[in-house]
Write an enzyme that holds these catalytic residues in place. Structure first.
Site, PDB file in Angstrom:
ATOM      1  N   CYS A  30       0.821  -1.220   0.000  1.00 20.72           N
ATOM      2  CA  CYS A  30       0.000   0.000   0.000  1.00 20.72           C
ATOM      3  C   CYS A  30       0.849   1.262   0.000  1.00 20.72           C
ATOM      4  CB  CYS A  30      -0.924   0.012   1.219  1.00 20.72           C
ATOM      5  SG  CYS A  30      -2.201  -1.258   1.169  1.00 20.72           S
ATOM      6  N   HIS A  90       5.057   5.420   1.169  1.00 20.03           N
ATOM      7  CA  HIS A  90       4.624   4.055   1.467  1.00 20.03           C
ATOM      8  C   HIS A  90       3.851   4.034   2.778  1.00 20.03           C
ATOM      9  CE1 HIS A  90       4.723  -0.309   2.010  1.00 20.03           C
ATOM     10  NE2 HIS A  90       4.985  -0.365   0.714  1.00 20.03           N
ATOM     11  N   HIS A  91       2.787   3.237   2.807  1.00 21.93           N
ATOM     12  CA  HIS A  91       1.902   3.224   3.973  1.00 21.93           C
ATOM     13  C   HIS A  91       2.600   2.696   5.222  1.00 21.93           C
ATOM     14  CE1 HIS A  91      -1.802   3.637   6.041  1.00 21.93           C
ATOM     15  NE2 HIS A  91      -2.590   3.494   5.006  1.00 21.93           N
ATOM     16  N   SER A  92       3.689   1.950   5.062  1.00 19.63           N
ATOM     17  CA  SER A  92       4.404   1.442   6.236  1.00 19.63           C
ATOM     18  C   SER A  92       5.062   2.566   7.024  1.00 19.63           C
ATOM     19  CB  SER A  92       5.467   0.426   5.811  1.00 19.63           C
ATOM     20  OG  SER A  92       6.429   1.032   4.958  1.00 19.63           O
TER      21      SER A  92
END
Length: 487
Positions: free
Chosen positions: A42, A160-162
């Protein structure tokens, strides 16, 4: 009436400092590892419209002074070899801001004004197919010297969703902006006063009621909270195992692959219209947005279906952005996301206000439940006990059995500047999860921007969906005004 107050800032530009303990290598959180699974690669993508021509040197210098000082924006992802599981870690690295800023060459002579929006649409769509370079921190800023119908130039942030959830990233991005009216001040954000009705009912209210009545009320509230949580948990488990949505034209198929080209489009409407409806119906803005979305989807589908289960992403920390951005804040950074399943009733109603009443009724019951907190706790347990792959399989199956995702973030109430460039709109969204439609709402000044991320093989006309949403807002506003005039 809901009371909203604004938190003011002193004319001081705080630096984003890196504490010594944060400079050390850190393992990825369970949620961050999940976002790197093949099923959930994601990314958050945010299109920011600017009122002036972009000055790349100014923006790059601003990034050096703010953004890259945050640990997550100065760390790269490295798989550790110190253990058999090769768990990834965040490792501090030297960041060259210029390596993260992309300035494409755009020949404006070949792009007429009428096609500038289409060019931006295509450019953002291309970004959804290009993975971020894992050899450096997982973020990019694209600066487009492109005049569109609603902006002089455009900046695109891809993260980045992280790195963090929407609330965390929004707080950081806003910390990099300043008021255009006072360049030394951070943005002013609406601060919603916490409701104290519950506490007053069980404290001061007990003075007017007998102790027995107070005890019955307290026990009944606890019983309803437990009952709602159990019912919601069972529904979530059933959805993860076998319960599927009604098949509709907007439900995609991501069971074989989640790597798809997505389209990200946006539409800006009047936030004052939403607040007018909110005040007249004695609801929250979120209730109104959900109700209008239900009406807009009903209009778009053009026929009657059963329930569509909207997979609603909810931040489990009830912290305001103003609290997160405050100097010395102890709010936690990262991905702190719980999930609730919200049933959308797709149907035509003679009274357009019925969509609002249905949405409010459901969300009020969901508020009296620990579903979001429970899914967060259980999700972390599954990740730690069974590993990322098993957790990713479960979450992918759950999402595949639902239809769409929804999120809503509050933004500044005054005009802000992105490193000296006045902002006209912000349109953030996310892609990489197995949904053909994601609706994201972002307020800014007196505007609300609707951002849709769609699978073009499923929803080929996303602007038509924006039209239907806007038309539903107008019809609901007219119904509210008519109701008010007859009272």
């Amino acid at each position: 009436m809901e009371i909203i107050r604004t938190r003011r800032r002193r004319p001081h530009i705080p630096e984003i400092r890196v504490e010594k303990k944060e400079e050390e290598d850190q393992p990825l959180s369970p949620a961050a590892r999940l976002f790197h699974a093949p099923e959930f690669n994601c990314n958050i993508i945010s299109v920011v419209g600017l009122k002036s021509k972009i000055k790349p040197d100014v923006i790059i210098e601003g990034i050096k002074q703010t953004l890259i000082r945050h640990p997550r924006f100065s760390c790269k992802l490295v798989k550790s070899s110190n253990n058999k599981r090769h768990e990834p870690k965040w490792v501090q690295t030297n960041v060259v801001a210029e390596d993260h800023v992309v300035i494409p060459k755009i020949d404006m002579h070949n792009i007429e004004n009428a096609y500038a929006d289409a060019f931006l649409d295509s450019y953002v769509s291309d970004l959804t197919t290009i993975p971020l370079d894992t050899s450096k921190p997982l973020w990019e800023v694209h600066l487009l010297d492109l005049k569109t119908s609603d902006a002089e130039n455009v900046a695109i942030l891809k993260i980045h969703h992280s790195v963090g959830d929407g609330m965390s990233l929004m707080s950081l991005v806003l910390a990099c902006t300043r008021k255009t009216s006072n360049p030394d001040e951070l943005p002013s954000l609406p601060y919603q006063k916490r409701s104290s009705s519950g506490s007053s009912r069980f404290s001061t209210g007990s003075r007017s009621y007998s102790q027995l009545v107070w005890l019955v009320m307290a026990l009944w509230s606890v019983v309803m909270l437990v009952l709602n949580t159990v019912c919601d948990a069972l529904e979530f488990i059933a959805t993860a195992m076998f319960l599927k949505d009604t098949e509709t034209p907007i439900k995609g198929n991501f069971r074989l692959s989640t790597s798809k080209r997505m389209r990200v489009v946006h539409r800006t409407v009047s936030f004052d219209d939403l607040k007018l409806i909110k005040n007249a119906m004695k609801m929250t803005v979120n209730d109104v947005v959900l109700g209008v979305s239900q009406a807009g989807l009903s209009q778009y589908l053009k026929r009657r279906y059963g329930n569509i289960y909207l997979f609603l992403l909810m931040n489990i920390y009830k912290q305001d952005l103003a609290d997160i951005m405050a100097k010395g804040s102890k709010c936690t950074w990262g991905n702190w996301i719980g999930y609730i399943i919200f049933p959308f009733s797709i149907a035509f109603c003679d009274d357009p206000l019925e969509h609002l009443r249905r949405a409010k009724s459901i969300i009020d019951r969901k508020k009296n439940s620990f579903e979001a907190l429970l899914t967060f706790i259980v999700g972390n347990f599954v990740l730690k006990s069974f590993g990322v792959q098993r957790a990713a399989d479960i979450l992918k199956r759950t999402l595949s059995n639902t239809t769409m995702s929804f999120s809503n973030l509050v933004g500044p109430i005054e005009e802000i500047g992105f490193y000296g460039h006045p902002v006209t709109y912000m349109a953030p969204s996310v892609y990489g999860h197995p949904h053909a439609l994601t609706m994201h709402f972002q307020s800014y000044m007196n505007k609300m921007t609707i951002s849709l991320t769609v699978d073009p093989t499923v929803i080929s006309d996303p602007y038509r969906l924006c039209d239907d949403w806007e038309e539903s807002l107008r019809s609901i506003k007219a119904a509210v005004q008519e109701q008010s005039s007859t009272q």
